[in-house]
Design an enzyme around this catalytic site. Structure first.
Site, PDB file in Angstrom:
ATOM      1  N   PRO A 113       5.185   4.912   1.246  1.00 21.57           N
ATOM      2  CA  PRO A 113       4.595   3.499   1.943  1.00 21.57           C
ATOM      3  C   PRO A 113       5.120   2.312   0.953  1.00 21.57           C
ATOM      4  O   PRO A 113       5.126   2.514  -0.125  1.00 21.57           O
ATOM      5  CB  PRO A 113       3.123   3.510   1.651  1.00 21.57           C
ATOM      6  CG  PRO A 113       2.850   5.171   1.752  1.00 21.57           C
ATOM      7  CD  PRO A 113       3.764   5.566   1.044  1.00 21.57           C
ATOM      8  N   CYS A 114       5.483   1.275   1.894  1.00 25.71           N
ATOM      9  CA  CYS A 114       6.372   0.216   1.050  1.00 25.71           C
ATOM     10  C   CYS A 114       5.373  -0.881   0.402  1.00 25.71           C
ATOM     11  O   CYS A 114       5.854  -1.931  -0.174  1.00 25.71           O
ATOM     12  CB  CYS A 114       7.305  -0.410   1.750  1.00 25.71           C
ATOM     13  SG  CYS A 114       6.884  -0.848   3.218  1.00 25.71           S
ATOM     14  N   GLN A 115       4.210  -0.982   1.042  1.00 25.51           N
ATOM     15  CA  GLN A 115       3.308  -2.260   0.705  1.00 25.51           C
ATOM     16  C   GLN A 115       3.418  -2.732  -0.782  1.00 25.51           C
ATOM     17  O   GLN A 115       3.305  -3.685  -1.168  1.00 25.51           O
ATOM     18  CB  GLN A 115       1.932  -2.125   1.184  1.00 25.51           C
ATOM     19  CG  GLN A 115       1.618  -1.830   2.602  1.00 25.51           C
ATOM     20  CD  GLN A 115       2.156  -0.378   3.238  1.00 25.51           C
ATOM     21  OE1 GLN A 115       2.371   0.345   2.351  1.00 25.51           O
ATOM     22  NE2 GLN A 115       1.340  -0.107   4.201  1.00 25.51           N
ATOM     23  N   TYR A 175       5.645  -2.569  -2.887  1.00 31.15           N
ATOM     24  CA  TYR A 175       6.793  -3.124  -3.206  1.00 31.15           C
ATOM     25  C   TYR A 175       7.073  -4.350  -2.334  1.00 31.15           C
ATOM     26  O   TYR A 175       8.357  -4.821  -2.788  1.00 31.15           O
ATOM     27  CB  TYR A 175       7.975  -1.847  -3.311  1.00 31.15           C
ATOM     28  CG  TYR A 175       7.716  -0.801  -3.935  1.00 31.15           C
ATOM     29  CD1 TYR A 175       7.454  -0.893  -5.442  1.00 31.15           C
ATOM     30  CD2 TYR A 175       7.947   0.405  -3.395  1.00 31.15           C
ATOM     31  CE1 TYR A 175       7.262   0.399  -6.069  1.00 31.15           C
ATOM     32  CE2 TYR A 175       7.797   1.499  -3.982  1.00 31.15           C
ATOM     33  CZ  TYR A 175       7.255   1.659  -5.420  1.00 31.15           C
ATOM     34  OH  TYR A 175       7.270   2.750  -6.022  1.00 31.15           O
TER      35      TYR A 175
END
Length: 419
Positions: free
Chosen positions: A120-122, A124
């Site tokens: 999950p990219c939140q 970054y």
């Protein structure tokens, strides 16, 4: 589908956009690991599709798309091992041994050749850092790559592919990426990366992502050069053959095309012969939102200008925040070569994805969002229950890797895959 002898594990798999591109190049998906229940049903349905197509039983899948059979009946039509390849678990200390055990059972002694995926990219994300008072500094998701590395240490694949937002390169001044590279090297992998735009891979969307590729030390491999496949098609080619909708309209489980296909839809595989369109459904909007949408579309049509929130009449400016996110209402410009990036926030509202046809006066449908992400029309996005839930579908689509982009990446990798 004829699989080559290259076994793949997809971690943090989401709706399966990344592995879909690899499957198209003959990679064999041994396991998908995903925490979201709805996305797991999507993955199972897609794996059922691939098995039924390969075994000349595609009519069963067509019956499902038409609503003639239930999801349970679809799943009963395929072998259990097809469905068990989807592992519904959150990757963490307390689940790793269970996940490893399930994958070992699926492998039946075979090796793993490649691991793909992106946590999950939140943590970054530039937007995510801007909204968090600590700039995501203490978010545990910053270190999910270490769990990814646990799979590398156990299964020792020759190659791994790690996709994420471009903010990974700038988060904490580049510290996380630097630490990540050092960590992967310590466990035996060389690593390189580049920032790629889905538009350069034939997707009609500006979507920049960082793609890390690692390979075991000592094997002959180098980071591939990807061919530029940017097309001159405009975004409207994705919309023209779909029946018009009004805000909140749900024409039923599936609809028929209203026009013949076009070159882009055929070459991208979006229209791939099944001729059944599911999930062409639109969310409802308030009278105020629809008035704003009309203003935004007119402004684009007349002057090719984007609507700024500060341009709206005072009576329509009801948000307390008037100093940031002034572009919160945005038209998906049909006459442009690419749309704006599709993100998971589309599940909350459609203000950033207004349909370019002022007569329809709505945000884009689930199927239109899927097409902007290059998913084929026979790709079914499931809900947690036995239904095709709109919100769950939007979230999965926004988080996905475009399959057309993934297909090009996989094609370059299979050409130079080490023996």
């Amino acid at each position: 589908m004829h699989f080559c002898n290259v076994n793949l594990i997809d971690l943090f798999a989401g709706a399966g956009g990344l592995s879909e591109g690899f499957i198209r190049n003959g990679f064999r998906p041994v396991a998908h690991v995903e925490a979201d229940k709805a996305a797991c049903f999507t993955l199972k349905t897609r794996m059922a599709y691939h098995w039924l197509k390969a075994n000349k039983k595609i009519n069963i899948y067509k019956d499902y798309l038409r609503g003639k059979i239930t999801r349970a009946e679809l799943y009963n039509a395929v072998p259990e091992e097809v469905l068990s390849s989807v592992i519904h678990e959150t990757i963490g200390d307390d689940t790793l041994s269970l996940i490893f055990s399930q994958i070992d059972h699926l492998l039946q002694g075979e090796k793993v050749d490649i691991i793909v995926g992106g946590p999950p990219c939140q943590a970054y994300s530039v937007v995510g850092r801007a909204r968090d008072k600590n700039r995501m500094q203490y978010d545990s998701r910053n270190y999910l790559y270490r769990y990814y590395a646990r799979f590398l240490k156990k299964y020792q694949p020759k190659i791994f592919v790690f996709e994420n937002v471009t903010g990974l390169a700038s988060a904490a001044g580049g510290k996380y990426l630097k630490d990540m590279r050092a960590y992967f090297r310590r466990i035996g992998y060389e690593l390189d990366y580049s920032v790629l735009n889905a538009a350069d891979f034939g997707v009609l969307q500006n979507r920049k992502r960082i793609l890390l590729i690692g390979w075991k030390k000592g094997i002959r491999f180098k980071y591939p050069e990807f061919p530029n496949k940017r097309l001159k098609s405009i975004v409207n080619v994705l919309f023209r053959d779909l029946p018009p909708l009004r805000a909140g309209e749900d024409p039923g489980r599936y609809v028929k095309y209203c026009h013949r296909t076009n070159t882009y839809l055929k070459e991208s595989g979006i229209r791939n012969g099944i001729n059944i369109v599911t999930q062409h459904i639109s969310r409802p909007h308030s009278a105020q939102d629809k008035e704003i949408y009309r203003i935004a579309v007119k402004k684009w049509e007349q002057n090719h200008e984007r609507l700024s929130y500060s341009d709206l009449p005072e009576r329509l400016r009801t948000h307390k925040n008037r100093n940031s996110f002034l572009d919160r209402f945005k038209v998906v410009a049909g006459d442009e070569l690419c749309s704006q990036t599709i993100v998971a926030h589309i599940a909350k509202d459609g203000h950033y994805y207004i349909h370019p046809d002022i007569g329809q006066n709505r945000s884009i449908s689930v199927r239109e969002a899927a097409r902007l992400q290059s998913f084929p029309d026979d790709y079914c996005f499931e809900g947690r229950k036995e239904s095709l839930a709109r919100t769950a579908a939007f979230k999965q689509i926004g988080n996905a890797v475009p399959p057309v982009m993934a297909e090009v990446i996989a094609n370059q990798l299979i050409r130079s895959f080490p023996d």
